[in-house]
Scaffold this active site. Structure first.
Site, PDB file in Angstrom:
ATOM      1  N   SER A 112     -10.850  -3.095 -30.141  1.00  0.00           N
ATOM      2  CA  SER A 112     -11.307  -1.881 -30.806  1.00  0.00           C
ATOM      3  C   SER A 112     -12.758  -1.672 -30.422  1.00  0.00           C
ATOM      4  O   SER A 112     -13.566  -2.606 -30.473  1.00  0.00           O
ATOM      5  CB  SER A 112     -11.150  -1.996 -32.320  1.00  0.00           C
ATOM      6  OG  SER A 112     -11.181  -0.700 -32.884  1.00  0.00           O
ATOM      7  N   GLU A 113     -13.087  -0.449 -30.024  1.00  0.00           N
ATOM      8  CA  GLU A 113     -14.375  -0.185 -29.380  1.00  0.00           C
ATOM      9  C   GLU A 113     -15.583  -0.421 -30.288  1.00  0.00           C
ATOM     10  O   GLU A 113     -16.701  -0.536 -29.801  1.00  0.00           O
ATOM     11  CB  GLU A 113     -14.393   1.248 -28.838  1.00  0.00           C
ATOM     12  CG  GLU A 113     -14.331   2.298 -29.930  1.00  0.00           C
ATOM     13  CD  GLU A 113     -13.596   3.551 -29.480  1.00  0.00           C
ATOM     14  OE1 GLU A 113     -12.646   3.432 -28.700  1.00  0.00           O
ATOM     15  OE2 GLU A 113     -13.978   4.633 -29.938  1.00  0.00           O
ATOM     16  N   ASN A 114     -15.355  -0.489 -31.609  1.00  0.00           N
ATOM     17  CA  ASN A 114     -16.485  -0.748 -32.499  1.00  0.00           C
ATOM     18  C   ASN A 114     -16.876  -2.226 -32.499  1.00  0.00           C
ATOM     19  O   ASN A 114     -17.843  -2.596 -33.170  1.00  0.00           O
ATOM     20  CB  ASN A 114     -16.191  -0.263 -33.919  1.00  0.00           C
ATOM     21  CG  ASN A 114     -14.964  -0.904 -34.516  1.00  0.00           C
ATOM     22  OD1 ASN A 114     -13.927  -0.995 -33.859  1.00  0.00           O
ATOM     23  ND2 ASN A 114     -15.064  -1.364 -35.740  1.00  0.00           N
ATOM     24  N   GLY A 115     -16.140  -3.058 -31.738  1.00  0.00           N
ATOM     25  CA  GLY A 115     -16.638  -4.415 -31.530  1.00  0.00           C
ATOM     26  C   GLY A 115     -15.746  -5.554 -31.957  1.00  0.00           C
ATOM     27  O   GLY A 115     -16.231  -6.546 -32.500  1.00  0.00           O
ATOM     28  N   SER A 144     -19.002  -4.093 -25.975  1.00  0.00           N
ATOM     29  CA  SER A 144     -17.676  -3.483 -26.088  1.00  0.00           C
ATOM     30  C   SER A 144     -17.419  -2.503 -24.945  1.00  0.00           C
ATOM     31  O   SER A 144     -16.352  -2.508 -24.326  1.00  0.00           O
ATOM     32  CB  SER A 144     -17.561  -2.755 -27.434  1.00  0.00           C
ATOM     33  OG  SER A 144     -16.304  -2.162 -27.553  1.00  0.00           O
TER      34      SER A 144
END
Lengths: 218, 233
Positions: free
Chosen positions: A46-49, A88
């Site tokens: 997930s791109e938020n980390g 990320s």
């Protein structure tokens, strides 16, 4: 019968291969995780980390510090990791993610995609979508074939502001599985009970029909 | 040891004035500098340019600054979930620059790392690249994006010490480490401020050199935007 959102996710899950790192966009793509076979080893990014996302937490165990890109509370699986946003997107732009699954408002027959803005009406922003589509080599778009008014969303040219150019390779819609080729949308599979004619009528862009088109297996 | 600890949010925000450019960490409502935002509301500074991935919700996070019309310009990647924001943007009251999320992170990191600009493939061929220099490398097109220049960076960490060393928790990490040292003054707020020597140097995510001021936040609401749970079978 056209597929519902869960069935689109179910069909896309069959594209996920053993050993893949997969980025799931918000909406239908998030549902794909529910349908990946148990014997396939995959890690969801997930791109938020976070890498190694697990299912939603049990009631009472949710943590404001552990969410996905859709701001939903999630859990992590053994082997998971957390990282900052620059790291990320290094995973994303650096082509370390094997498969990207995202939604779209429009896709053009040359692989252009629009999914972030309707001028004058809706501006939510592109989030990580522009980074994803500009870098990923394996992009599957999950979308409805037509809008609520029945107009096609698979077009000759996108009418909305673009998210990326010439990047979409495959589309799984509620009606069909299609591959983006230099000549247009190649029809690979039909949704169960949906005819080639219905798909043709719902597709504004060039549709390539090559021989018998099989019904998809869910 | 060089001490970065300040008594509280009042001292931490000394020097903040109207018209400044500030970075604020957080993704959604996760890992936002709640105490610094509350103080900015109280200080009533306006004409702010805010660099932040999101704009909060109507009644929390950066939404609080937007409600009071303290923000002149937002630089963000995703601003959904905020009705007042959308209203101000569509009516033209608020200047908004939407940029790809990875570009936002990298423009912060470039400022932190001393790079004037970076090339990224994100946004090439879209309106994000309009007016910007583009260049081909190995057959692929890239867009030149400049490092941010900001007066203050407000970040939130889980634990820190008086030396300014920071440890983040979960996905509350997000943009916070990338904004440390990316502005003239970096203000870190933490849930736990521990004595120097207590944090294991191996476990520190951001060394204190990137932080000018650190304080323990008085309270943390840590609101959840989308509470999603499953029930036990």
């Amino acid at each position: 019968m056209a597929l519902d959102k869960n069935q689109i996710a179910q069909r896309i899950a069959k594209e996920v291969q053993n050993g893949y790192y997969v980025n799931l966009g918000i909406g239908i793509p998030t549902l794909v995780a529910n349908y990946v076979r148990d014997d396939i080893e995959v890690e969801f990014q997930s791109e938020n980390g976070v890498l190694g996302m697990g299912p939603f937490p049990y009631d009472g165990e949710e943590d404001a510090d552990i969410i996905n890109a859709g701001k939903q509370t999630i859990t992590t699986l053994p082997g998971a990791s957390f990282f900052d946003s620059a790291t990320s997107f290094s995973m994303i732009r650096g082509k370390h993610v094997d498969l990207t699954i995202l939604g779209a408002m429009e896709v053009a027959e040359n692989g252009d995609i629009a999914n972030w803005k309707i001028p004058g009406k809706m501006v939510k922003g592109m989030g990580g979508a522009m980074d994803l589509v500009a870098s990923a080599e394996n992009i599957i778009v999950a979308m409805m074939h037509t809008n609520r008014a029945g107009a096609s969303k698979l077009l000759k040219r996108c009418s909305l502001p673009l998210t990326g150019v010439g990047c979409v390779k495959k589309i799984v819609s509620n009606l069909a599985v299609l591959e983006v080729t230099p000549d247009g949308f190649k029809l690979l599979e039909r949704a169960p009970g949906v005819s080639v004619e219905e798909i043709q009528a719902a597709t504004e862009g060039t549709l390539i029909i090559d021989g018998d088109v099989l019904e998809m297996q869910l | 040891m060089i001490t970065k600890e300040v008594a509280g949010v009042d001292v931490a925000l000394e020097g903040v004035t109207s018209g400044m450019t500030m970075m604020l960490g957080g993704f959604g409502l996760s890992g936002i500098p709640e105490n610094a935002i509350a103080k900015l509301v109280e200080l009533n500074v306006d004409n702010l340019t805010c660099i932040s991935n999101n704009a909060g919700v109507d009644d929390f996070g950066l939404g609080l600054l937007l409600q009071k019309k303290q923000v002149k310009k937002m630089i963000s990647s995703y601003v959904g979930e905020n009705a007042e924001f959308e209203r101000q943007m569509l009516s033209g009251e608020l200047d908004v620059e939407l940029i790809p999320q990875g570009t936002l992170a990298e423009r912060c990191r470039a400022a932190q790392a001393g790079f004037p600009a970076i090339y990224t493939p994100a946004g090439y061929g879209t309106e994000v690249a309009e007016g910007k220099e583009t260049r081909e490398f190995d057959g692929k097109m890239y867009v030149l994006e400049h490092a941010f220049k900001a007066d203050f960076a407000f970040v939130k960490a889980w634990k820190g010490d008086a030396a300014g060393n920071l440890i983040f928790k979960g996905t509350a990490r997000n943009f916070n480490p990338n904004m440390c040292g990316a502005a003239t003054i970096t203000v870190a707020e933490v849930e736990e401020l521990v004595p120097v020597g207590e944090l294991d140097p191996n476990q520190i995510h951001i060394p204190g050199i990137f932080v000018q001021r650190i304080f323990k936040g008085e309270t943390y609401e840590k609101r959840i935007e989308q509470r999603t749970v499953r029930t036990r079978d």
